[in-house]
Structures are given as C-alpha cells and as structure tokens.
Design a protein around this motif. Structure first.
Motif, PDB file in Angstrom:
ATOM      1  N   VAL A  27       3.732  -1.114   3.789  1.00  0.00           N
ATOM      2  CA  VAL A  27       3.122   0.199   3.607  1.00  0.00           C
ATOM      3  C   VAL A  27       4.235   1.208   3.365  1.00  0.00           C
ATOM      4  CG1 VAL A  27       1.732   2.041   4.622  1.00  0.00           C
ATOM      5  CG2 VAL A  27       1.122  -0.356   5.035  1.00  0.00           C
ATOM      6  N   VAL A  28       4.164   1.903   2.237  1.00  0.00           N
ATOM      7  CA  VAL A  28       5.151   2.918   1.869  1.00  0.00           C
ATOM      8  C   VAL A  28       4.513   4.286   2.089  1.00  0.00           C
ATOM      9  CG1 VAL A  28       6.602   3.844   0.032  1.00  0.00           C
ATOM     10  CG2 VAL A  28       6.165   1.375   0.155  1.00  0.00           C
ATOM     11  N   VAL A  29       5.113   5.074   2.980  1.00  0.00           N
ATOM     12  CA  VAL A  29       4.617   6.411   3.294  1.00  0.00           C
ATOM     13  C   VAL A  29       5.527   7.416   2.601  1.00  0.00           C
ATOM     14  CG1 VAL A  29       3.947   8.000   5.122  1.00  0.00           C
ATOM     15  CG2 VAL A  29       3.863   5.534   5.538  1.00  0.00           C
ATOM     16  N   THR A  30       4.980   8.175   1.653  1.00  0.00           N
ATOM     17  CA  THR A  30       5.798   9.065   0.840  1.00  0.00           C
ATOM     18  C   THR A  30       5.727  10.507   1.330  1.00  0.00           C
ATOM     19  OG1 THR A  30       4.018   9.464  -0.739  1.00  0.00           O
ATOM     20  CG2 THR A  30       5.471   7.612  -1.184  1.00  0.00           C
ATOM     21  N   LEU A  31       6.795  11.223   1.031  1.00  0.00           N
ATOM     22  CA  LEU A  31       6.904  12.643   1.381  1.00  0.00           C
ATOM     23  C   LEU A  31       7.789  13.306   0.349  1.00  0.00           C
ATOM     24  CD1 LEU A  31       7.628  14.257   4.815  1.00  0.00           C
ATOM     25  CD2 LEU A  31       9.223  14.627   2.950  1.00  0.00           C
ATOM     26  N   ALA A  86       0.846  -1.194   0.000  1.00  0.00           N
ATOM     27  CA  ALA A  86       0.000   0.000   0.000  1.00  0.00           C
ATOM     28  C   ALA A  86       0.881   1.244   0.000  1.00  0.00           C
ATOM     29  CB  ALA A  86      -0.927   0.005   1.208  1.00  0.00           C
ATOM     30  N   PHE A  87       0.517   2.233  -0.791  1.00  0.00           N
ATOM     31  CA  PHE A  87       1.250   3.500  -0.880  1.00  0.00           C
ATOM     32  C   PHE A  87       0.351   4.621  -0.371  1.00  0.00           C
ATOM     33  CE2 PHE A  87       3.287   0.701  -3.830  1.00  0.00           C
ATOM     34  CZ  PHE A  87       4.613   1.099  -3.918  1.00  0.00           C
ATOM     35  N   VAL A  88       0.880   5.419   0.553  1.00  0.00           N
ATOM     36  CA  VAL A  88       0.141   6.543   1.101  1.00  0.00           C
ATOM     37  C   VAL A  88       1.065   7.759   1.155  1.00  0.00           C
ATOM     38  CG1 VAL A  88      -1.345   5.041   2.486  1.00  0.00           C
ATOM     39  CG2 VAL A  88       0.727   5.990   3.510  1.00  0.00           C
ATOM     40  N   GLY A  89       0.483   8.930   1.456  1.00  0.00           N
ATOM     41  CA  GLY A  89       1.288  10.132   1.612  1.00  0.00           C
ATOM     42  C   GLY A  89       1.206  11.044   0.406  1.00  0.00           C
ATOM     43  N   ALA A 100       5.561  14.927  12.018  1.00  0.00           N
ATOM     44  CA  ALA A 100       4.351  14.487  11.324  1.00  0.00           C
ATOM     45  C   ALA A 100       4.459  13.027  10.893  1.00  0.00           C
ATOM     46  CB  ALA A 100       4.092  15.382  10.110  1.00  0.00           C
ATOM     47  N   PHE A 101       5.637  12.627  10.447  1.00  0.00           N
ATOM     48  CA  PHE A 101       5.844  11.255   9.990  1.00  0.00           C
ATOM     49  C   PHE A 101       5.736  10.253  11.135  1.00  0.00           C
ATOM     50  CE2 PHE A 101       6.566  11.328   5.621  1.00  0.00           C
ATOM     51  CZ  PHE A 101       7.080  10.135   5.167  1.00  0.00           C
ATOM     52  N   GLY A 135       1.914  10.057   9.688  1.00  0.00           N
ATOM     53  CA  GLY A 135       2.516   9.034   8.844  1.00  0.00           C
ATOM     54  C   GLY A 135       2.216   7.609   9.250  1.00  0.00           C
ATOM     55  N   LEU A 136       2.065   7.363  10.539  1.00  0.00           N
ATOM     56  CA  LEU A 136       1.862   5.990  11.022  1.00  0.00           C
ATOM     57  C   LEU A 136       0.392   5.603  11.122  1.00  0.00           C
ATOM     58  CD1 LEU A 136       4.552   5.922  13.875  1.00  0.00           C
ATOM     59  CD2 LEU A 136       4.721   4.910  11.586  1.00  0.00           C
ATOM     60  N   LYS A 137      -0.496   6.490  10.718  1.00  0.00           N
ATOM     61  CA  LYS A 137      -1.925   6.251  10.905  1.00  0.00           C
ATOM     62  C   LYS A 137      -2.411   5.055  10.075  1.00  0.00           C
ATOM     63  CE  LYS A 137      -6.422   8.579  10.766  1.00  0.00           C
ATOM     64  NZ  LYS A 137      -7.155   9.789  10.342  1.00  0.00           N
ATOM     65  N   ASN A 138      -3.166   4.196  10.737  1.00  0.00           N
ATOM     66  CA  ASN A 138      -3.875   3.074  10.106  1.00  0.00           C
ATOM     67  C   ASN A 138      -2.980   2.021   9.472  1.00  0.00           C
ATOM     68  OD1 ASN A 138      -6.202   4.368  10.874  1.00  0.00           O
ATOM     69  ND2 ASN A 138      -6.826   4.978   8.813  1.00  0.00           N
ATOM     70  N   ILE A 139      -1.699   2.017   9.788  1.00  0.00           N
ATOM     71  CA  ILE A 139      -0.815   0.979   9.240  1.00  0.00           C
ATOM     72  C   ILE A 139      -1.055  -0.320  10.010  1.00  0.00           C
ATOM     73  CG2 ILE A 139       1.575   0.247   8.897  1.00  0.00           C
ATOM     74  CD1 ILE A 139       2.361   3.130   8.538  1.00  0.00           C
TER      75      ILE A 139
END
Length: 470
Positions: free
Chosen positions: A149-153, A16-19, A193-194, A200-204
């Motif tokens: 899960v990949v969290v992008t910024l 999953a990709f988020v951010g 924030a991350f 950033g860590l929400k719902n992982i």
C-alpha cells in the motif's frame, strides 16, 4: 532511480495507492516503467490498472486499453483475450467519472493477475487533485489482498493554510493533525496525520508492506524537509520515498509505447539500515580478546557499537563467538542485539550469515563494521546510508587514496549472495559480481585496523586519548 525500483518491485504483486498529491501520477508512472523495466525489475507485457472507487474519465487516455467490467463473464473474456500494454479496467462511465469495481470483480481480477503473474495496480481513494487529504468514513477502499500500500502526500501543501484550496476534507484533516482551519500546515502536522490509524494508516491490511510517497518535493528545501518527515514515519511505514513525479495532465501524457523513464524523479528512499559488527574471531595474541582492548577509557567494540547507533543504524547486531562471555559486558546498556556464532572458527562467512539471519523484511541494507576499527566516524557511516538512499545500489563502499575501506553497505538485494558465502570469504567476494557505488573519503586513518600488538601500539599513537571521534 525509477519509481518501481524504489518500491522494491521484484515480482508481480498487487499494489494499492491511496492519499493525495500524485497518486494517479504514481500509478501510471509505475505502470509505464513496468513495461520497460531493466536489470533490477522484471519487465512485463501487460500491466493491469483498476480502481475500487473511481477514475477521472480523461485518465483513460493514459492507458493502451480501457475495458469496462460489469460481471464475472467480462473477467473470463479478459482472461481469454488479454491485451498487451497498460490495461485499465473500470466500471461504467457516469458523467466525467469511471466507476470502480465491486469487491467480487476485484477478487476475480486479482485471481487473474496471480494466475498470469501480472502486476495489479489499484487506485483506492480520491483526492480531487489536492496535495493532501483526510479519508472519509468509507475510505480508503483498500482490497484485502493488497500486498503493498502506497500512501501519497504532496509536499506542496507544506506552509499552506488548512482549507478547501489545499486540503481535501479539511475538517477531518484538522482532527487528525491537531491544526485549526486556516492554520499553516507544518511537517509535524503531516507526520501526525500520516501516522494516524484514522489517517494514513487507515484500512491498510495487516500483512501489506506500507510505503509513504512524499511527492512534489521539487526543491532542495522541500527534499530536506521530506527527509526529516520520512525519518519520523519509520517504522510505522517500512519505507518512505521522496519524489518529484511529473503530473499526469490529460492527453499530453505519453502512452506505454513511448519512452518514459521517470529517472531523477526519485530523490531518496528511506528504509531501515542495520549495522552488523563482526566480532566473533579469536585474537589471543593480545592476552585478552582484541574486541575489549581499551581505547579512550572504553573497549574497542563499545566504540564501534556507539558509532553504529549514532549513525542511526537499526537494528545494531554484534556477532560474537570466541570469548563471547568476556565481550558481552562491554556492550552493557547499549541498544545492541547479541548474535552468537557458534561456527566462528569456520571463517568470517559464518559471522555474515549469523548477522543476516532473522533480519526484519523491511531492512533495506546492512552496514558491516569491523570490531577493530573504533576510529571510524559516524559521519562516514551516515554518508554510506545517504548515498544508498539515492540509488538503492547493491554495494556502497568508501574509497580512500584509491583503496577500498570499511565499513561497507550491502543492499538487501545482495543478502542471498552474502548468505551463500563460505569459508573465510567476506563481502569482498561480491565486488566482482555487483556494481559498486564509491564514496570518496579523505582521511587515510580510517584504513587502520588492529591485527597485532604492534598494530595496537601504533593505533594508540595515531589516535591520542585526548581526541574525539565524531
């Protein structure tokens, strides 16, 4: 290095990709690379892409096939007639948006991917093309089956003011980062924030591997700052990738049958690297354990442990065997884990296995240090780690005057082979089986070790008590 290599992709799984700041780019880059993968990553004939929220309609042009799924019957038909290439699966189109799939359809799609051993890439929130965002109350919609899960910024946001031009949902971002509207976005604010459970860590999912993707690091300055941010994100994230992925921008993007490598877009991968001190062997020729011979007021093994800690290795493990009770006090008050090798007489291979046993899954590599080389500078160890971050190569070793030196860093890719060694074979047995990344070092004194009382005498002459090791 390719994006899929930096993600440690070695078998089909759901990502999953988020951010913000390159999420869609990352998804399509990964999909294209999976179809043309090489030695480190198995290639795929089909890559499934979908969304739990929505895709912009123009992004469908990046896929080889775009299919709309409305019900379970559509998934069954897909199973019967699975096309090759990048297959984008969405809900119906509404204006310029392609709808997301329901949880039921996502679950069905996941079952299909698992049964066919196919990668499933999921876009799980939106950012309206901003480099940085804060999630809404209903975001991100990460499926519970996601294994990564990949969290992008986007690093382009650094130094920019908090506002609608640069931040998606600036009010919420202020709550997460502690900034006020209009204030400059700092590295510290990004980290805050991350690391937030509402950011950033929400719902992982608890079992998912967490990866931070610090994209848009397009200059050496931004890459350096991203490196410092990455260090602060570990261990909340198992890895942090520093990248400059080319943006997805309409029909100019190539499809999967065109050459897409993504090489040089990944600048570094920051992961925990452990230190394993091999100190189990017997050495009674000295009248006491060699590991606790004194140099500059401290036992040799204590110097080595402090070097590993200064270099940022984590965890640091001292593998002891013979004379364990005599050696342990030398490591008192240091953040060093003791591992007892009860089979030390069977050779160094047993110490390697003991050191690797029980390592966390997020450890990306191991630096093996010798207990009789306290003169090794921490900067040499750091150089090995930094070189490994740029390639994730299987073996990184120093070369001094044409000779191999110590310590040596082994990527986690080699751990099964290291664990399969026997007898007195050390890591050098793997040198003929894996490519080696050599690091040139210009101080021949790092080659010195201590195997006899005469070696110890010469060592003390070579390294006077008054000098310091960096």
């Amino acid at each position: 290095m390719q994006l899929i290599t930096s993600l440690r992709y070695n078998q089909p799984f759901a990502i999953a990709f988020v951010g913000a700041g390159g999420k869609s780019t990352a998804i399509f880059t990964a999909a294209k690379q999976l179809l043309t993968a090489g030695r480190q990553v198995p290639s795929q004939k089909t890559v499934l892409l979908t969304t739990s929220t929505h895709f912009s309609a123009w992004q469908a042009d990046q896929a080889d096939h775009h299919l709309i799924l409305v019900n379970e019957e559509d998934v069954r038909n897909l199973r019967k007639n699975l096309p090759s290439g990048i297959v984008l699966l969405t809900g119906k189109r509404d204006s310029n948006l392609l709808g997301g799939l329901s949880q039921r359809l996502l679950d069905d799609l996941h079952q299909l991917a698992e049964s066919q051993q196919l990668p499933l890439l999921i876009e799980a929130d939106g950012s309206h093309m901003h480099p940085i965002k804060a999630p809404a109350e209903h975001e991100p919609a990460i499926p519970g089956f996601s294994q990564v899960v990949v969290v992008t910024l986007g690093m382009q946001a650094l130094g920019k003011p908090v506002g609608l031009e640069w931040v998606h949902r600036p009010e919420q971002f202020c709550k997460l980062s502690g900034l006020r509207p209009g204030q400059e976005i700092t590295a510290e604010a990004m980290v805050k924030a991350f690391l937030s459970q509402e950011g950033g860590l929400k719902n992982i999912p608890r079992s998912a591997r967490r990866i931070a993707l610090l994209n848009q690091a397009d200059t050496p300055e931004l890459q350096g700052i991203a490196g410092r941010i990455a260090e602060m994100l570990i261990p909340a994230y198992q890895a942090a990738i520093i990248s400059s992925l080319a943006p997805v921008s309409g029909r100019a993007q190539p499809k999967s049958n065109e050459t897409v490598t993504g090489e040089d877009a990944i600048h570094a991968v920051v992961e925990p690297v452990c230190g394993i001190i091999l100190a189990a062997g017997g050495s009674r020729r000295f009248g006491q354990p060699k590991q606790i011979l004194t140099w500059r007021g401290e036992p040799l093994i204590r110097h080595v442990a402090k070097t590993a800690l200064r270099a940022g290795l984590d965890p640091v493990i001292a593998v002891l065997g013979d004379a364990m009770k005599e050696i342990v006090p030398s490591l008192k008050d240091l953040n060093v884990r003791i591992a007892n090798n009860e089979r030390w007489m069977e050779g160094v291979s047993t110490s390697i296995c003991t050191g690797l046993a029980g390592l966390r899954e997020d450890v990306g590599g191991a630096v093996f240090l010798q207990a009789d080389q306290p003169q090794i500078p921490s900067q040499l160890v750091k150089s090995l780690v930094e070189a490994h971050r740029t390639t994730l190569g299987p073996i990184v070793a120093p070369q001094i005057d044409g000779m191999r030196g110590n310590p040596v860093l082994f990527d986690r890719e080699t751990f099964p082979a290291l664990s399969g060694l026997d007898g007195d074979w050390g890591g050098r047995a793997l040198f003929s089986h894996y490519p080696i990344q050599w690091i040139t070092w210009h101080d021949p004194k790092v080659l010195i070790d201590i195997d006899s009382p005469e070696d110890y005498r010469k060592f003390l002459e070579a390294f006077p008590e008054t000098e310091e090791v960096a």
